[in-house]
Design a protein around this motif. Sequence first.
Motif, PDB file in Angstrom:
ATOM      1  N   CYS A 126      14.618  21.882 -41.444  1.00  0.00           N
ATOM      2  CA  CYS A 126      15.421  21.206 -42.470  1.00  0.00           C
ATOM      3  C   CYS A 126      14.810  21.411 -43.858  1.00  0.00           C
ATOM      4  N   ASN A 127      13.487  21.310 -43.918  1.00  0.00           N
ATOM      5  CA  ASN A 127      12.783  21.450 -45.188  1.00  0.00           C
ATOM      6  C   ASN A 127      12.700  22.921 -45.626  1.00  0.00           C
ATOM      7  N   GLN A 128      12.616  23.817 -44.627  1.00  0.00           N
ATOM      8  CA  GLN A 128      12.262  25.197 -44.972  1.00  0.00           C
ATOM      9  C   GLN A 128      13.457  26.133 -45.137  1.00  0.00           C
ATOM     10  N   VAL A 129      14.604  25.797 -44.551  1.00  0.00           N
ATOM     11  CA  VAL A 129      15.768  26.680 -44.752  1.00  0.00           C
ATOM     12  C   VAL A 129      16.085  26.786 -46.256  1.00  0.00           C
ATOM     13  N   PRO A 130      16.109  25.684 -46.994  1.00  0.00           N
ATOM     14  CA  PRO A 130      16.346  25.830 -48.444  1.00  0.00           C
ATOM     15  C   PRO A 130      15.254  26.640 -49.148  1.00  0.00           C
ATOM     16  N   LEU A 131      14.053  26.663 -48.556  1.00  0.00           N
ATOM     17  CA  LEU A 131      12.969  27.426 -49.194  1.00  0.00           C
ATOM     18  C   LEU A 131      13.190  28.943 -49.095  1.00  0.00           C
ATOM     19  N   CYS A 132      14.105  29.374 -48.224  1.00  0.00           N
ATOM     20  CA  CYS A 132      14.440  30.814 -48.186  1.00  0.00           C
ATOM     21  C   CYS A 132      15.037  31.235 -49.527  1.00  0.00           C
ATOM     22  N   ARG A 133      15.564  30.260 -50.295  1.00  0.00           N
ATOM     23  CA  ARG A 133      16.175  30.572 -51.600  1.00  0.00           C
ATOM     24  C   ARG A 133      15.264  30.161 -52.765  1.00  0.00           C
ATOM     25  N   VAL A 134      13.975  29.972 -52.457  1.00  0.00           N
ATOM     26  CA  VAL A 134      13.037  29.571 -53.514  1.00  0.00           C
ATOM     27  C   VAL A 134      12.987  30.678 -54.574  1.00  0.00           C
ATOM     28  N   SER A 135      12.693  30.303 -55.809  1.00  0.00           N
ATOM     29  CA  SER A 135      12.766  31.302 -56.886  1.00  0.00           C
ATOM     30  C   SER A 135      11.655  32.347 -56.828  1.00  0.00           C
ATOM     31  N   PHE A 136      10.564  32.086 -56.125  1.00  0.00           N
ATOM     32  CA  PHE A 136       9.472  33.065 -56.080  1.00  0.00           C
ATOM     33  C   PHE A 136       9.667  34.006 -54.884  1.00  0.00           C
ATOM     34  N   GLY A 137       9.869  35.291 -55.174  1.00  0.00           N
ATOM     35  CA  GLY A 137      10.252  36.272 -54.165  1.00  0.00           C
ATOM     36  C   GLY A 137       9.409  36.295 -52.898  1.00  0.00           C
ATOM     37  N   PRO A 138       8.085  36.486 -52.974  1.00  0.00           N
ATOM     38  CA  PRO A 138       7.295  36.613 -51.745  1.00  0.00           C
ATOM     39  C   PRO A 138       7.365  35.364 -50.851  1.00  0.00           C
ATOM     40  N   LEU A 188      11.104  17.247 -32.982  1.00  0.00           N
ATOM     41  CA  LEU A 188      11.145  16.514 -34.260  1.00  0.00           C
ATOM     42  C   LEU A 188      10.364  17.199 -35.386  1.00  0.00           C
ATOM     43  N   VAL A 189       9.153  17.666 -35.073  1.00  0.00           N
ATOM     44  CA  VAL A 189       8.319  18.239 -36.139  1.00  0.00           C
ATOM     45  C   VAL A 189       8.884  19.596 -36.576  1.00  0.00           C
ATOM     46  N   ASP A 190       9.198  20.446 -35.603  1.00  0.00           N
ATOM     47  CA  ASP A 190       9.770  21.738 -35.981  1.00  0.00           C
ATOM     48  C   ASP A 190      11.180  21.551 -36.532  1.00  0.00           C
ATOM     49  N   GLY A 191      11.886  20.535 -36.036  1.00  0.00           N
ATOM     50  CA  GLY A 191      13.227  20.240 -36.566  1.00  0.00           C
ATOM     51  C   GLY A 191      13.140  19.833 -38.030  1.00  0.00           C
ATOM     52  N   ALA A 192      12.188  18.973 -38.350  1.00  0.00           N
ATOM     53  CA  ALA A 192      12.007  18.567 -39.755  1.00  0.00           C
ATOM     54  C   ALA A 192      11.581  19.778 -40.581  1.00  0.00           C
ATOM     55  N   ALA A 193      10.733  20.604 -39.983  1.00  0.00           N
ATOM     56  CA  ALA A 193      10.263  21.798 -40.706  1.00  0.00           C
ATOM     57  C   ALA A 193      11.449  22.699 -41.058  1.00  0.00           C
ATOM     58  N   SER A 206       8.835   8.303 -36.945  1.00  0.00           N
ATOM     59  CA  SER A 206       8.483   7.961 -38.342  1.00  0.00           C
ATOM     60  C   SER A 206       7.586   9.019 -38.973  1.00  0.00           C
ATOM     61  N   PRO A 207       6.520   9.463 -38.280  1.00  0.00           N
ATOM     62  CA  PRO A 207       5.692  10.509 -38.904  1.00  0.00           C
ATOM     63  C   PRO A 207       6.506  11.765 -39.245  1.00  0.00           C
ATOM     64  N   ALA A 208       7.523  12.094 -38.406  1.00  0.00           N
ATOM     65  CA  ALA A 208       8.337  13.286 -38.719  1.00  0.00           C
ATOM     66  C   ALA A 208       9.162  13.051 -39.990  1.00  0.00           C
ATOM     67  N   LEU A 209       9.686  11.840 -40.137  1.00  0.00           N
ATOM     68  CA  LEU A 209      10.462  11.545 -41.353  1.00  0.00           C
ATOM     69  C   LEU A 209       9.580  11.597 -42.608  1.00  0.00           C
ATOM     70  N   MET A 210       8.306  11.258 -42.418  1.00  0.00           N
ATOM     71  CA  MET A 210       7.395  11.261 -43.574  1.00  0.00           C
ATOM     72  C   MET A 210       6.974  12.669 -43.981  1.00  0.00           C
ATOM     73  N   MET A 211       7.224  13.644 -43.100  1.00  0.00           N
ATOM     74  CA  MET A 211       6.879  15.030 -43.457  1.00  0.00           C
ATOM     75  C   MET A 211       7.574  15.474 -44.743  1.00  0.00           C
ATOM     76  N   PHE A 212       8.750  14.866 -45.038  1.00  0.00           N
ATOM     77  CA  PHE A 212       9.514  15.292 -46.223  1.00  0.00           C
ATOM     78  C   PHE A 212       8.891  14.812 -47.528  1.00  0.00           C
TER      79      PHE A 212
END
Length: 330
Positions: free
Chosen positions: A151-163, A144-149, A209-215
């Motif tokens: 979900c949240n972090q795949v879009p961050l691969c396209r974040v506007s800040f390069g590093p 759950l925790v890494d799964g939520a991570a 519930s704590p995993a859902l709140m990670m977002f």
Amino acid sequence: MATQDSPDRGLENADRPDLAEAGQASFDKIIAADSRIEPGDWMPDAYRKTLIRQISQHAHSEIIGMQPEGNWISRAPSLKRKAILMAKVQDEAGHGLYLYSAAETLGISRDVLNDQLLAGKARYSSIFNYPARNWADVGAIGWLVDGAAICNQVPLCRVSFGPYGRAMVRVCKEESFHQRQGFEILLELANGTKAQKQMAQDAVNSFYSPALMMFGPPDSDSAHSSQSISWNIKRFSNDELRQRFVGMIVEQVKVLGLTLPDHDIKFNEETGKWEYGELDWDEFNEVLAGRGPCNAQRLAHRREAHKNGAWVREAAAAYAAKKAKKEQVA
Ligand code: BYC
């Protein structure tokens, strides 16, 4: 002007007002083209500050996040499980280091960020203030925790800040291995004895519930979302990602033969959105205020680990000084 080690070092636009107009125009163009801002580019102070905030919170989460699972390395049920868990916890240390490095490119030093964490002034993810009470919890954290991570972090691969975006590519690859190892722990328990299956179900009940709140808080209470979305830092809102995650685990839990502790989950055909039951946002706010089940323990442990690592830092500094002196002589 910001001093060398102040948290604001690097926020120097005020020192060069002559660059502001052209800098802003170039920044706006890069963002509009969905391209990347690099550390040497002009950027608004608020953009820099937001990134330092988010990246450092993310780095601290990885470092504090080593504790609940690290605590189980010596008690993992087999040599194989121990080796896998050790690799996962080491990956998390690595993620922390990539992220501190990405933050450093914005003009803040890792020492300053670390001091903020040790002083209790920095945030890290709420989820790591919950205990890993038994081996099934280790499975639920992975699933759950890494799964939520992810979900949240795949879009961050396209974040506007390069590093930041480049660091996230590797982090996400490792997180998917982490999620699978957690799922596999739960699958084995769920197919074990009745008592083992119950342990797996209890763990899912505790971490759901704590995993859902990670977002993060609901969109209506999210202070930073709209600005971060307009800068292409966040690609989706907190609620959008939470819904996506629920949709993912709804299917996976069936394979486990377990249930999610939420009878209100349903897909709304009309809105095309997942609906889930009320989350206890008072609990979330308590954890953020430092009053979660393990906040004090996590910080105390980090402080102790930092103290115990003093000799390593001293030895490394002495070695570097000796090497520099030798090079000067040569
Ligand atoms: N916990 O305006 P909002 C991992 C704070 S590591 C604590 O929505 P934003 C892993 C938020 O900081 C997981 N605080 O904020 C590691 C803000 O407070 P400040 C970490 C939270 O930034 C090891 C306030 O609430 N992942 O996965 O737009 C093993 C208002 O929120 C939380 C990341 O850090 C929370 N859950 O959105 C296994 C990912 N949620 O700063 C796994 C990168 C919100 O104003 N970060 N707050 O005092 C993000 O994507 C975004 O920062 C968030 C929050 C979605 C988390």
